[in-house]
Design a protein around this motif. Structure first.
Motif, PDB file in Angstrom:
ATOM      1  N   THR A 265       0.204  10.600   1.685  1.00 57.25           N
ATOM      2  CA  THR A 265       0.012   9.576   0.652  1.00 57.25           C
ATOM      3  C   THR A 265      -0.816  10.194  -0.466  1.00 57.25           C
ATOM      4  O   THR A 265      -1.320  11.302  -0.314  1.00 57.25           O
ATOM      5  CB  THR A 265      -0.765   8.365   1.212  1.00 57.25           C
ATOM      6  OG1 THR A 265      -2.007   8.842   1.747  1.00 57.25           O
ATOM      7  CG2 THR A 265       0.001   7.645   2.301  1.00 57.25           C
ATOM      8  N   SER A 266      -0.946   9.486  -1.586  1.00 59.12           N
ATOM      9  CA  SER A 266      -1.888   9.981  -2.592  1.00 59.12           C
ATOM     10  C   SER A 266      -3.030   8.987  -2.771  1.00 59.12           C
ATOM     11  O   SER A 266      -2.906   8.020  -3.524  1.00 59.12           O
ATOM     12  CB  SER A 266      -1.191  10.298  -3.914  1.00 59.12           C
ATOM     13  OG  SER A 266      -0.347   9.254  -4.279  1.00 59.12           O
TER      14      SER A 266
ATOM     15  N   GLN B  89      -6.452   7.096  -3.802  1.00 52.01           N
ATOM     16  CA  GLN B  89      -7.113   6.937  -5.098  1.00 52.01           C
ATOM     17  C   GLN B  89      -8.435   6.213  -4.922  1.00 52.01           C
ATOM     18  O   GLN B  89      -8.589   5.407  -4.003  1.00 52.01           O
ATOM     19  CB  GLN B  89      -6.235   6.072  -6.031  1.00 52.01           C
ATOM     20  CG  GLN B  89      -4.937   6.722  -6.456  1.00 52.01           C
ATOM     21  CD  GLN B  89      -3.930   5.693  -6.929  1.00 52.01           C
ATOM     22  OE1 GLN B  89      -4.297   4.615  -7.383  1.00 52.01           O
ATOM     23  NE2 GLN B  89      -2.659   6.027  -6.789  1.00 52.01           N
TER      24      GLN B  89
ATOM     25  N   GLY C  73       0.799  -1.225   0.000  1.00 49.09           N
ATOM     26  CA  GLY C  73       0.000   0.000   0.000  1.00 49.09           C
ATOM     27  C   GLY C  73       0.829   1.272   0.000  1.00 49.09           C
ATOM     28  O   GLY C  73       0.541   2.224  -0.723  1.00 49.09           O
ATOM     29  N   GLU C  74       1.891   1.286   0.803  1.00 43.30           N
ATOM     30  CA  GLU C  74       2.692   2.517   0.912  1.00 43.30           C
ATOM     31  C   GLU C  74       3.300   2.887  -0.437  1.00 43.30           C
ATOM     32  O   GLU C  74       3.336   4.042  -0.823  1.00 43.30           O
ATOM     33  CB  GLU C  74       3.784   2.363   1.971  1.00 43.30           C
ATOM     34  CG  GLU C  74       3.250   2.271   3.390  1.00 43.30           C
ATOM     35  CD  GLU C  74       2.802   3.623   3.952  1.00 43.30           C
ATOM     36  OE1 GLU C  74       3.043   4.671   3.319  1.00 43.30           O
ATOM     37  OE2 GLU C  74       2.206   3.619   5.052  1.00 43.30           O
TER      38      GLU C  74
ATOM     39  N   GLY D   8      -5.732   4.098   0.402  1.00 43.37           N
ATOM     40  CA  GLY D   8      -4.462   4.787   0.595  1.00 43.37           C
ATOM     41  C   GLY D   8      -4.590   6.072   1.398  1.00 43.37           C
ATOM     42  O   GLY D   8      -3.755   6.961   1.295  1.00 43.37           O
TER      43      GLY D   8
ATOM     44  N   GLU E 227       6.669  19.901  -2.192  1.00 42.50           N
ATOM     45  CA  GLU E 227       6.984  19.612  -0.785  1.00 42.50           C
ATOM     46  C   GLU E 227       7.982  18.471  -0.638  1.00 42.50           C
ATOM     47  O   GLU E 227       8.446  18.192   0.466  1.00 42.50           O
ATOM     48  CB  GLU E 227       5.702  19.341   0.016  1.00 42.50           C
ATOM     49  CG  GLU E 227       5.032  18.003  -0.236  1.00 42.50           C
ATOM     50  CD  GLU E 227       3.972  18.061  -1.354  1.00 42.50           C
ATOM     51  OE1 GLU E 227       4.066  18.957  -2.230  1.00 42.50           O
ATOM     52  OE2 GLU E 227       3.074  17.210  -1.344  1.00 42.50           O
TER      53      GLU E 227
ATOM     54  N   LEU F 119      -0.971  15.873   1.861  1.00 44.60           N
ATOM     55  CA  LEU F 119      -1.216  14.537   2.386  1.00 44.60           C
ATOM     56  C   LEU F 119       0.070  13.724   2.309  1.00 44.60           C
ATOM     57  O   LEU F 119       0.861  13.890   1.386  1.00 44.60           O
ATOM     58  CB  LEU F 119      -2.290  13.838   1.548  1.00 44.60           C
ATOM     59  CG  LEU F 119      -3.691  14.449   1.565  1.00 44.60           C
ATOM     60  CD1 LEU F 119      -4.589  13.705   0.578  1.00 44.60           C
ATOM     61  CD2 LEU F 119      -4.291  14.397   2.966  1.00 44.60           C
TER      62      LEU F 119
ATOM     63  N   PHE G 206       0.447   3.922  -2.981  1.00 43.23           N
ATOM     64  CA  PHE G 206      -0.166   5.234  -2.764  1.00 43.23           C
ATOM     65  C   PHE G 206       0.865   6.299  -2.387  1.00 43.23           C
ATOM     66  O   PHE G 206       0.539   7.303  -1.760  1.00 43.23           O
ATOM     67  CB  PHE G 206      -1.264   5.126  -1.695  1.00 43.23           C
ATOM     68  CG  PHE G 206      -2.356   4.173  -2.083  1.00 43.23           C
ATOM     69  CD1 PHE G 206      -3.243   4.497  -3.095  1.00 43.23           C
ATOM     70  CD2 PHE G 206      -2.475   2.938  -1.469  1.00 43.23           C
ATOM     71  CE1 PHE G 206      -4.249   3.609  -3.485  1.00 43.23           C
ATOM     72  CE2 PHE G 206      -3.473   2.039  -1.843  1.00 43.23           C
ATOM     73  CZ  PHE G 206      -4.355   2.376  -2.859  1.00 43.23           C
ATOM     74  N   MET G 207       2.106   6.072  -2.785  1.00 38.93           N
ATOM     75  CA  MET G 207       3.185   7.017  -2.496  1.00 38.93           C
ATOM     76  C   MET G 207       2.947   8.359  -3.197  1.00 38.93           C
ATOM     77  O   MET G 207       2.476   8.391  -4.335  1.00 38.93           O
ATOM     78  CB  MET G 207       4.490   6.374  -2.979  1.00 38.93           C
ATOM     79  CG  MET G 207       5.653   7.311  -3.155  1.00 38.93           C
ATOM     80  SD  MET G 207       7.180   6.387  -3.476  1.00 38.93           S
ATOM     81  CE  MET G 207       6.948   5.865  -5.165  1.00 38.93           C
ATOM     82  N   VAL G 208       3.268   9.445  -2.529  1.00 39.05           N
ATOM     83  CA  VAL G 208       3.250  10.762  -3.179  1.00 39.05           C
ATOM     84  C   VAL G 208       4.460  10.825  -4.105  1.00 39.05           C
ATOM     85  O   VAL G 208       5.595  10.672  -3.653  1.00 39.05           O
ATOM     86  CB  VAL G 208       3.318  11.900  -2.141  1.00 39.05           C
ATOM     87  CG1 VAL G 208       3.378  13.254  -2.839  1.00 39.05           C
ATOM     88  CG2 VAL G 208       2.124  11.842  -1.194  1.00 39.05           C
TER      89      VAL G 208
END
Lengths: 400, 147
Positions: free
Chosen positions: B100-101, B103, A319-320, B117, A330, B98, A323-325
């Motif tokens: 995380t991103s 979805q 998951g990390e 997420g 930033e 945030l 869904f990582m940015v």
């Protein structure tokens, strides 16, 4: 007469000054309880490493962690930099292995709770992280083919009892790696795909054994934890061994209040496990360092990441990474919030040892200079000398 | 002596007043986030949809990846199907985004979308912005989440 009235005024002042008022508000008490070690949740299973909680794997991992044979020149081990009697770090501004690196050695207590590893989070599991220093020319400076041969020769039986049969290494070159010198790369590229895969599997298992060992490195209880526990149960301020001085209490109040430290240094490990630009200046003469910004592509490209072929279990563990940015201003010069447990007794500080004392760290936060690149998330606090000293005094309660 | 007493009393009165004002300021400052609007269901900005946003397992856990459910209906109560949803957000009081991103990963039927997420790394006020685009048109909605 005069004496009487003066006494009265004094008494009134004492009452107003807080003898009557409780030392902490309910909100403060709640925050303090959330920082105590007893709030640390049990370590979550790592389904991407099915050996994570296998004692024999942890024992082999411990052996490898301290074994200088696990290096190109036979002189460097993980413990060269992560010293067991020094909170698993080395007191240097930048770590020194086979060469001098560009970052400070990170202490390892409680590291298994983190989703991202390294100052910039360029690895997404403890086992994938362990593979990086083994091949980094400035750290252990070895190569995966040589490690596979070494494991077979030195620890073959132990390895096979945990991970099953080792592959046939008789035709594997003595030195080969996709990341090594030109000769090592050429040797690697000449290997049949199945053989390269087999060596990669042994290499990944080395990481999984070391990770199993690292899961046992836990942060010890401190005076602050005793204070927090006593405060949570008692009606009075904790006394004796559990006590904190008025200065330390002022520091604690600042930490969770006006100074906003707890926004990032949150929870029982004093870290949110996330990345922030705090305006820490770069070190002259080191190559440019953009922190998290450049780590995103690296973790995505790592063949040992959670999406890769060497993960155990299913992709629900990823998951990390999923869904990582991946982008955004930033991320520039953002670094992982370090735990503050034990920090007082392991100077220097920050990702490249920029500050040599806690006084310097707190002065930095008080002034909050702009970042050389990207935007700092911290804002000037204008702390008085007394407040700065109090914050330092509080941080020391996390190291005794 | 009488005058001295008066001074002491006046001093005390003033001090008490000051303490009162300080306490009031302190308390309102503390309560500010609590007063933020944290409705779990609301009309979207231009009134195109009614959106509701809930943690899938009911509780919010700090520091863990979680799934939330976004349910979309028209004003008339019909479930909104086939919506394209993008999510952004952050902590307005700390000026960061945030960690995380999140979805939209699944359509569960009945206007309900799984938002995967989602992670809140610290206590405080978080904002999640949804940009929603469906057959009926495009609209946005912001949910405040208080930890």
């Amino acid at each position: 007469m005069n004496r009487f009235s003066r006494l009265f005024a004094l008494l009134a002042m004492a009452v107003l000054a807080g003898c009557g008022k409780p030392a902490f508000s309910d909100a403060e008490k709640k925050t303090i309880a959330s920082l105590g070690l007893s709030a640390l949740p049990p370590l979550k299973a790592d389904t991407s490493n099915r050996f994570a909680d296998v004692p024999a794997a942890a024992a082999l991992g411990a052996t490898l962690f301290f074994d200088v044979g696990m290096s190109g020149d036979g002189k460097v081990s993980c413990s060269t930099c992560h010293k067991i009697d020094r909170q698993f770090q080395d007191d240097l501004p930048q770590a020194v292995g086979a060469g001098r690196t560009n970052r400070r050695t990170m202490p390892l207590a409680g590291v298994a709770h983190d989703a991202w590893l390294f100052w910039d989070g360029r690895r997404d599991s403890l086992w994938a992280q362990a593979l990086a220093p083994l091949e980094n020319p400035l750290e252990q400076a070895g190569n995966r083919a040589a490690y596979a041969h070494y494991i077979k020769a030195r620890f073959g039986e132990r390895y096979e009892r945990i991970f099953g049969p080792l592959p046939d290494l008789s035709t594997v070159p003595a030195n080969a790696s996709p990341l090594g010198s030109d000769a090592e790369k050429a040797a690697w590229n000449a290997m049949p795909a199945a053989q390269a895969e087999a060596v990669n599997r042994v290499f990944a298992n080395i990481g999984k054994a070391i990770a199993a060992f690292e899961r046992s490195i836990a942060p010890p209880q401190t005076r602050f934890d005793r204070f927090a526990a006593a405060l949570a149960t008692g009606t009075q301020l904790p006394q004796g061994d559990d006590a904190m001085s008025p200065e330390e209490i002022l520091g604690l109040k600042l930490f969770i209040g006006k100074a906003n430290c707890v926004t990032c240094h949150t929870g029982p490990r004093f870290t949110d496990g996330s990345f922030h630009n705090t305006g820490v200046p770069p070190v002259a003469n080191l190559p440019p360092d953009r922190g998290r910004m450049d780590a995103v592509a690296q973790v995505e490209a790592d063949p040992f990441n959670c999406f890769g072929a060497f993960r155990d279990g299913d992709a629900s563990a990823c998951g990390e990474l999923r869904f990582m940015v991946k982008a955004g201003p930033e991320l520039v010069r953002a670094y992982k919030t370090p735990s503050l447990r034990g920090a007082a007794t392991r100077a220097p500080y920050m990702h490249a040892g920029q500050f040599s004392s806690l006084d310097e760290v707190v002065a930095h936060y008080s002034k909050a200079p702009a970042s050389v690149e990207g935007v700092s998330e911290v804002h000037p606090l204008q702390l008085s000398n007394r407040e700065r000293a109090a914050l330092v005094a509080f941080l020391k309660t996390l190291a005794e | 002596m009488a005058s001295l007493w008066r001074y002491v009393l006046a001093g005390l009165g003033l001090a008490a007043l000051l303490a009162g004002i300080l306490a009031a300021v302190y308390l309102t400052a503390l309560q500010a986030p609590q007063r933020a609007e944290i409705a779990r269901s609301k009309k979207t900005t231009n009134g195109l949809f009614v959106a509701s946003f809930e943690p899938e397992r009911g509780v919010i856990r700090q520091g863990e990846l979680q799934s939330w459910l976004l349910t979309l209906r028209t004003g008339a109560g019909t479930p909104v199907e086939g919506a394209a949803i993008t999510i952004s957000g952050g902590m307005p009081q700390h000026r960061h985004g945030l960690p995380t991103s999140p979805q939209a990963t699944d359509y569960l039927g009945d206007g309900c979308y799984r938002i995967d997420g989602v992670k809140f790394t610290m206590s405080g006020l978080w904002q999640l912005h949804f940009a929603i685009s469906a057959a009926a048109g495009s609209d946005t909605v912001v949910f405040n989440v208080l930890l």
